[in-house]
Enzyme design. Structure first.
Site: not given
Ligand code: NAD
Length: 328
Positions: A154, A230-232, A256, A261, A294-296
């Protein structure tokens, strides 16, 4: 194979049914999976779960007692799973490592554009025949510095889009991703926080990343910084960000996800009183935009989630469990 699908919405069923094409017996349950609802999985070989199911040691113990062999997450993250408990109980854990990085990256960009140009406020004004522009002043993204924390699937998609806007893109990740060569410059987290006009979080929630945005890191950022998550939710110490919004240190906040939540999102609560005072305070700021995880939520992403989840079920049944989908 009999699969108990928890936290089911109509859109899950609409995608999973055609992807399944009758090969597994999918039984849909609306409640979240918790230790209390886990007995519903009696007689099932697998459970299929989502982001706000609680797969703690108690839940896993009930699943193990019932001889459930597989937890198939229909999402990428598994921070809601007690991995040690799953491993000790001998269950397998599958996930959907990649479905549409564009869905989440594009939603992060939507939050940036909305906050910068005050689109939600502008729309409300026009509906009231108020065409004044005071308070709607934005800035050119072109030439601004955007920091990307986490450059996996992402983060890379997001960085590419921001490069297209003419931004200078800084990145931070323990692993350098060659896909960002010529697009982003890797720096340490302190430099990224210090230099960025916009910071977008794309790393997983881990003990090392929990509350990476707190009072100390906020103080080290540019005054008026725009934060996008949008992550966690747990990546952000929300009360600290509220203090930052009150002082002006945080100029814009786009969320997001939210740490608490699980009791809020994915449900219609419009007839209920909001009990979470921190969340209620967040919603009072004109420079905060919140969407409910809802980002996904794009057609392409849901299709890919359903397809991979069914492939994971097939692989478990065939005893062929290897690859990035398999956490345990
Ligand atoms: P991914 O596993 O492809 O990438 C995550 C990256 O974070 C990796 O490159 C990893 O090395 C890096 N990372 C780990 N620890 C770190 C740190 N301390 N500092 C900086 N970077 C670090 O995952 P992705 O598919 O890109 O997804 C990223 C996040 O997005 C997921 O973990 C999930 O929580 C979130 N997500 C949210 C939604 C949504 O609907 N809002 C949907 C999908 C995923």
């Amino acid at each position: 194979m009999k699969v108990a699908v928890f936290s089911t919405k109509s859109y899950d069923r609409e995608q999973l049914e055609p992807a399944n094409a009758g090969r597994h017996q999918l039984v849909y349950f609306e409640p979240h999976l918790t230790a209390l609802t886990a007995p519903l999985a009696q007689g099932f070989e697998a459970v299929c779960c989502f982001v706000n199911d609680t797969l703690d040691a108690d839940t896993v113990a009930v699943l193990a007692e019932q001889k459930v062999g597989l937890i198939a997450m229909r999402c990428a993250g598994y921070n809601n799973v007690d991995l040690a408990a799953v491993k000790a109980a001998g269950l397998r854990l599958a996930r959907v490592p990649e479905y549409s990085p564009y869905a989440v990256a594009e939603h992060a960009v939507a939050l940036i554009l909305d906050l910068n140009r005050h689109l939600h406020r502008a729309h409300n004004r026009v509906r009231e025949h108020d065409y004044s522009l005071t308070g709607l002043l934005g800035f050119d993204l072109h030439g601004k510095t955007v920091g990307v924390v986490g450059t996996g699937n992402i983060g890379v998609a997001f960085a590419r889009i921001m490069k297209g806007f003419g931004c200078r893109v800084l990145a931070n990740d323990p692993h350098v991703n060659p896909a960002l060569e010529g697009i982003a410059q890797y720096v340490d987290r302190a430099e990224l926080f210090r230099e960025s006009d916009v910071i977008s979080l794309h790393c997983p929630l881990l003990p090392a990343t929990r509350h990476m945005i707190d009072a100390d890191s906020l103080a080290a950022m540019k005054p008026g910084v725009m934060l996008i998550n949008t992550s966690r939710g747990g990546l952000i110490d929300t009360p600290a960000v509220i203090e930052g919004l009150k002082s002006g240190q945080v100029g814009y906040l786009g969320l997001d996800v939210y740490e608490e939540e699980a009791d809020l999102f994915f449900e219609d609560k419009s007839n209920m009183l909001l009990q979470d005072d921190v969340f209620a305070r967040l919603l009072t700021f004109p420079n905060v935009m919140v969407t409910g995880h809802q980002a996904f939520f794009t057609r392409e992403a849901l299709q890919a989630i359903a397809d991979t989840t069914l492939r994971n079920l097939d692989a478990f049944e065939a005893g062929a469990v290897s690859g990035p989908e398999w956490v345990l």
